[in-house]
Design a protein around this motif. Structure first.
Motif, PDB file in Angstrom:
ATOM      1  N   TYR A 227       0.843  -1.247  -0.007  1.00  0.00           N
ATOM      2  CA  TYR A 227       0.118  -0.083   0.023  1.00  0.00           C
ATOM      3  C   TYR A 227       0.881   1.318  -0.004  1.00  0.00           C
ATOM      4  CZ  TYR A 227       1.229  -0.609   4.798  1.00  0.00           C
ATOM      5  OH  TYR A 227       1.883  -0.874   5.913  1.00  0.00           O
ATOM      6  N   ILE A 228       0.101   2.341  -0.106  1.00  0.00           N
ATOM      7  CA  ILE A 228       0.941   3.651  -0.097  1.00  0.00           C
ATOM      8  C   ILE A 228       0.435   4.308   1.337  1.00  0.00           C
ATOM      9  CG2 ILE A 228       1.198   5.908  -1.047  1.00  0.00           C
ATOM     10  CD1 ILE A 228       0.617   4.672  -3.634  1.00  0.00           C
ATOM     11  N   MET A 229       1.440   5.129   1.992  1.00  0.00           N
ATOM     12  CA  MET A 229       0.990   5.616   3.435  1.00  0.00           C
ATOM     13  C   MET A 229       1.307   7.165   3.022  1.00  0.00           C
ATOM     14  SD  MET A 229      -0.354   3.998   5.508  1.00  0.00           S
ATOM     15  CE  MET A 229      -0.541   5.035   6.730  1.00  0.00           C
ATOM     16  N   ALA A 230       0.325   8.101   3.597  1.00  0.00           N
ATOM     17  CA  ALA A 230       0.526   9.544   3.258  1.00  0.00           C
ATOM     18  C   ALA A 230       0.581  10.169   4.579  1.00  0.00           C
ATOM     19  CB  ALA A 230      -0.621  10.192   2.489  1.00  0.00           C
ATOM     20  N   TYR A 231       1.407  11.091   4.866  1.00  0.00           N
ATOM     21  CA  TYR A 231       1.703  11.915   5.979  1.00  0.00           C
ATOM     22  C   TYR A 231       1.506  13.345   5.874  1.00  0.00           C
ATOM     23  CZ  TYR A 231       3.964  14.134  10.227  1.00  0.00           C
ATOM     24  OH  TYR A 231       3.972  14.641  11.438  1.00  0.00           O
ATOM     25  N   SER A 232       0.507  13.985   6.339  1.00  0.00           N
ATOM     26  CA  SER A 232       0.190  15.214   6.186  1.00  0.00           C
ATOM     27  C   SER A 232       1.181  16.238   7.088  1.00  0.00           C
ATOM     28  CB  SER A 232      -1.201  15.575   6.589  1.00  0.00           C
ATOM     29  OG  SER A 232      -1.673  16.987   6.655  1.00  0.00           O
ATOM     30  N   ILE A 233       1.658  17.160   6.228  1.00  0.00           N
ATOM     31  CA  ILE A 233       2.635  18.007   7.120  1.00  0.00           C
ATOM     32  C   ILE A 233       1.773  19.029   7.686  1.00  0.00           C
ATOM     33  CG2 ILE A 233       4.676  17.569   5.377  1.00  0.00           C
ATOM     34  CD1 ILE A 233       3.865  20.419   4.204  1.00  0.00           C
ATOM     35  N   GLU A 234       0.555  19.258   7.396  1.00  0.00           N
ATOM     36  CA  GLU A 234      -0.392  20.354   8.052  1.00  0.00           C
ATOM     37  C   GLU A 234      -0.964  19.979   9.381  1.00  0.00           C
ATOM     38  OE1 GLU A 234      -3.154  21.134   5.368  1.00  0.00           O
ATOM     39  OE2 GLU A 234      -2.199  22.970   4.713  1.00  0.00           O
ATOM     40  N   ASP A 235      -1.276  18.712   9.458  1.00  0.00           N
ATOM     41  CA  ASP A 235      -1.834  18.251  10.818  1.00  0.00           C
ATOM     42  C   ASP A 235      -1.195  16.845  11.416  1.00  0.00           C
ATOM     43  OD1 ASP A 235      -2.882  16.389   9.361  1.00  0.00           O
ATOM     44  OD2 ASP A 235      -5.021  17.068   9.312  1.00  0.00           O
ATOM     45  N   GLY A 236      -0.312  16.236  10.741  1.00  0.00           N
ATOM     46  CA  GLY A 236       0.436  15.074  11.133  1.00  0.00           C
ATOM     47  C   GLY A 236      -0.515  14.032  11.050  1.00  0.00           C
ATOM     48  N   SER A 237      -1.534  13.868  10.423  1.00  0.00           N
ATOM     49  CA  SER A 237      -2.355  12.852  10.170  1.00  0.00           C
ATOM     50  C   SER A 237      -1.772  11.862   9.121  1.00  0.00           C
ATOM     51  CB  SER A 237      -3.830  12.991   9.723  1.00  0.00           C
ATOM     52  OG  SER A 237      -3.925  13.830   8.602  1.00  0.00           O
ATOM     53  N   SER A 238      -2.363  10.432   9.305  1.00  0.00           N
ATOM     54  CA  SER A 238      -1.756   9.524   8.516  1.00  0.00           C
ATOM     55  C   SER A 238      -2.977   8.945   7.531  1.00  0.00           C
ATOM     56  CB  SER A 238      -1.194   8.443   9.155  1.00  0.00           C
ATOM     57  OG  SER A 238       0.036   8.781  10.083  1.00  0.00           O
ATOM     58  N   ARG A 239      -2.679   8.547   6.416  1.00  0.00           N
ATOM     59  CA  ARG A 239      -3.776   8.041   5.394  1.00  0.00           C
ATOM     60  C   ARG A 239      -3.059   6.856   4.647  1.00  0.00           C
ATOM     61  NH1 ARG A 239      -6.518  10.670   0.411  1.00  0.00           N
ATOM     62  NH2 ARG A 239      -8.174   8.817  -0.123  1.00  0.00           N
ATOM     63  N   MET A 240      -4.017   5.864   4.496  1.00  0.00           N
ATOM     64  CA  MET A 240      -3.455   4.779   3.622  1.00  0.00           C
ATOM     65  C   MET A 240      -4.170   4.819   2.351  1.00  0.00           C
ATOM     66  SD  MET A 240      -3.812   0.677   4.200  1.00  0.00           S
ATOM     67  CE  MET A 240      -2.650   0.430   5.569  1.00  0.00           C
ATOM     68  N   LEU A 241      -3.248   4.682   1.126  1.00  0.00           N
ATOM     69  CA  LEU A 241      -3.998   4.797  -0.151  1.00  0.00           C
ATOM     70  C   LEU A 241      -3.807   3.424  -0.794  1.00  0.00           C
ATOM     71  CD1 LEU A 241      -3.219   7.708   0.571  1.00  0.00           C
ATOM     72  CD2 LEU A 241      -2.973   8.075  -2.138  1.00  0.00           C
ATOM     73  N   ARG A 242      -4.990   2.777  -1.114  1.00  0.00           N
ATOM     74  CA  ARG A 242      -4.837   1.487  -1.894  1.00  0.00           C
ATOM     75  C   ARG A 242      -4.283   1.582  -3.164  1.00  0.00           C
ATOM     76  NH1 ARG A 242      -5.711  -1.734   2.672  1.00  0.00           N
ATOM     77  NH2 ARG A 242      -7.481  -0.751   3.880  1.00  0.00           N
ATOM     78  N   ILE A 243      -3.410   0.538  -3.745  1.00  0.00           N
ATOM     79  CA  ILE A 243      -3.110   0.415  -4.925  1.00  0.00           C
ATOM     80  C   ILE A 243      -4.087  -0.582  -5.740  1.00  0.00           C
ATOM     81  CG2 ILE A 243      -0.576   0.788  -4.290  1.00  0.00           C
ATOM     82  CD1 ILE A 243       0.050  -2.090  -4.442  1.00  0.00           C
ATOM     83  N   PRO A 244      -3.676  -0.541  -6.961  1.00  0.00           N
ATOM     84  CA  PRO A 244      -4.454  -1.102  -7.827  1.00  0.00           C
ATOM     85  C   PRO A 244      -4.402  -2.877  -7.653  1.00  0.00           C
ATOM     86  CG  PRO A 244      -3.509   0.304  -9.299  1.00  0.00           C
ATOM     87  CD  PRO A 244      -2.912   0.344  -7.793  1.00  0.00           C
ATOM     88  N   ARG A 245      -5.735  -3.338  -7.862  1.00  0.00           N
ATOM     89  CA  ARG A 245      -5.646  -4.909  -7.487  1.00  0.00           C
ATOM     90  C   ARG A 245      -4.610  -5.768  -8.118  1.00  0.00           C
ATOM     91  NH1 ARG A 245     -11.512  -7.730  -7.490  1.00  0.00           N
ATOM     92  NH2 ARG A 245     -11.622  -5.831  -5.878  1.00  0.00           N
ATOM     93  N   GLU A 246      -4.472  -5.198  -9.410  1.00  0.00           N
ATOM     94  CA  GLU A 246      -3.591  -5.933 -10.412  1.00  0.00           C
ATOM     95  C   GLU A 246      -2.188  -5.810  -9.768  1.00  0.00           C
ATOM     96  OE1 GLU A 246      -2.001  -6.000 -15.079  1.00  0.00           O
ATOM     97  OE2 GLU A 246      -3.698  -4.690 -14.491  1.00  0.00           O
ATOM     98  N   ALA A 247      -1.952  -4.644  -9.314  1.00  0.00           N
ATOM     99  CA  ALA A 247      -0.403  -4.581  -8.827  1.00  0.00           C
ATOM    100  C   ALA A 247      -0.030  -5.440  -7.535  1.00  0.00           C
ATOM    101  CB  ALA A 247      -0.300  -3.058  -8.360  1.00  0.00           C
ATOM    102  N   LYS A 248      -1.340  -5.676  -6.698  1.00  0.00           N
ATOM    103  CA  LYS A 248      -0.975  -6.494  -5.513  1.00  0.00           C
ATOM    104  C   LYS A 248      -0.693  -8.009  -5.946  1.00  0.00           C
ATOM    105  CE  LYS A 248      -4.323  -3.664  -2.741  1.00  0.00           C
ATOM    106  NZ  LYS A 248      -5.559  -3.652  -2.052  1.00  0.00           N
ATOM    107  N   ALA A 249      -1.301  -8.415  -7.029  1.00  0.00           N
ATOM    108  CA  ALA A 249      -1.476  -9.812  -7.349  1.00  0.00           C
ATOM    109  C   ALA A 249       0.059 -10.318  -7.692  1.00  0.00           C
ATOM    110  CB  ALA A 249      -2.184  -9.851  -8.734  1.00  0.00           C
TER     111      ALA A 249
END
Length: 387
Positions: A227-249
């Motif tokens: 997966y991809i993780m994002a770190y916001s420089i404004e409030d320090g929050s973390s967010r997970m971004l899903r990648i394409p299903r084909e990429a996971k296979a």
């Protein structure tokens, strides 16, 4: 015919930084005018990045940060040889103890020599040391999880973020420190970075929507697929971004590598993220089309052998990157190639250069020569003297 100063400065702001530095040495008016106009630097940086974000790149073997390395410097196209850095700077990298390039952003380079860190601009030949983080003093041989971002809006400022593993090495949380250039010190950030079940790859990142994005590793057991993780420089929050299903296979396969890169020009409002996967000698590239909904579009799938290289044995890829938001660069045992991902160069192969790292895994560091400032207190880079 005489031209107004502002017109001349507008014209000169479209030149590469290397050419501007040469003019400064021989033209008194140009030198004094540009040095007094702070906006000129910002304009030159913006103009440079609106044309080609990264006109050059450094190559080095992918060893640990605490080990010195040979560096090679190359242009990203055989058609553009104006931009660049001096041989003196490359000699500095070779002679400075255990020196490595750690990161680069909009014309500035983050370097490391043993436990010493510094920011430098190879073209203006300026640099500024960065205080050694306590974490590096405690673990001098560790690879720092550190990223450099130079603001496009303010070319007199840069951002350094350091992510530190907590006492529990298996922790899903990293402490975050921010380097304040104005105060010349590291400051802790209250909110930790949640990285998920998998370790993240910190030597490549994408700054997008005021957040730092990192790709997770592919191998190893985890409840989560990559997966991809994002770190916001404004409030320090973390967010997970899903990648394409084909990429996971098949991502657990030993040959599978995935990295994320910037998609689109830095000065463009259409900038996004692209995901590159190399598995079983096949490149696949996706572009994130809807950030909030995690929607991706596949733009390329091709076997390395089908790209049209003329080497006898070009199959083994030792490293890859995406530059200028539109071109895939990769190294084989002997050469570096560029492969178009869109536009008039789509699926066109260009032989860029030869390199001297052989079968060793190579690391690309994209670079664009701009007048970006290292900040207040910068000094002249201690370049080697020519005899």
């Amino acid at each position: 015919m005489d031209m107004p100063d502002d017109v001349l400065l507008e014209i000169f702001s479209w030149l590469p930084a290397k050419s501007i530095c040469k003019f400064r040495c021989v033209n008194k008016f140009f030198n004094t005018s540009t040095s007094k106009e702070i906006y000129f630097v910002q304009k030159q940086v913006h103009n440079s990045l609106s044309k080609d974000d990264d006109s050059c790149f450094f190559l080095q073997p992918k060893w640990g940060q605490s080990y010195g390395a040979k560096h090679e410097f190359h242009h990203s196209s055989t058609k553009n040889l104006i931009s660049g850095v001096s041989d003196k700077f490359l000699q500095f990298l070779e002679q400075y103890p255990a020196c490595r390039i750690v990161d680069s952003s909009n014309g500035l380079i983050l370097g490391r020599s043993n436990i010493e860190l510094f920011i430098c601009n190879p073209v203006t030949q300026s640099w500024i040391p960065i205080p050694t983080p306590d974490y590096l003093k405690k673990y001098p041989g560790a690879d720092l999880k550190i990223v450099l971002e130079c603001s496009l809006e303010d070319s007199n400022d840069f951002m350094l973020f350091l992510f530190e593993v907590q006492d529990d090495w298996a922790s899903q949380y990293h402490d975050v420190k921010f380097y304040s250039a104005k105060e010349a010190m590291w400051k802790g950030i209250e909110t930790s970075f949640f990285i998920g079940d998998r370790p993240l790859i910190f030597d490549t990142h994408v700054y997008h929507k005021k957040a730092l994005h990192f790709m997770s590793i592919c191998y190893g057991f985890s409840r989560e697929k990559p997966y991809i993780m994002a770190y916001s420089i404004e409030d320090g929050s973390s967010r997970m971004l899903r990648i394409p299903r084909e990429a996971k296979a098949g991502s657990q396969h030993l040959t599978c590598q995935m990295r994320i890169y910037k998609w689109g020009k830095s000065a463009s409002s259409n900038q996004s993220i692209c995901l590159v996967r190399l598995r079983k000698k096949v490149f696949v590239v996706w572009v994130l089309t809807d950030y909030e909904a995690n929607k991706w579009r596949k733009i390329l799938k091709i076997r390395v052998k089908a790209m049209g290289m003329k080497e006898e044995d070009p199959i083994a890829v030792t490293g890859f990157t995406v530059m200028n938001g539109e071109q895939l660069f990769f190294a084989t045992k002997e050469k570096v190639y560029g492969y178009g991902l869109r536009g008039e160069n789509y699926m066109k192969l260009e032989e860029i250069c030869e390199h001297g790292f052989g079968c060793h895994t190579t690391r690309f560091t994209a670079y664009s020569d701009t007048l970006c400032s290292c900040g207040d207190g910068a000094a002249t880079l201690p370049l080697p003297q020519q005899h």
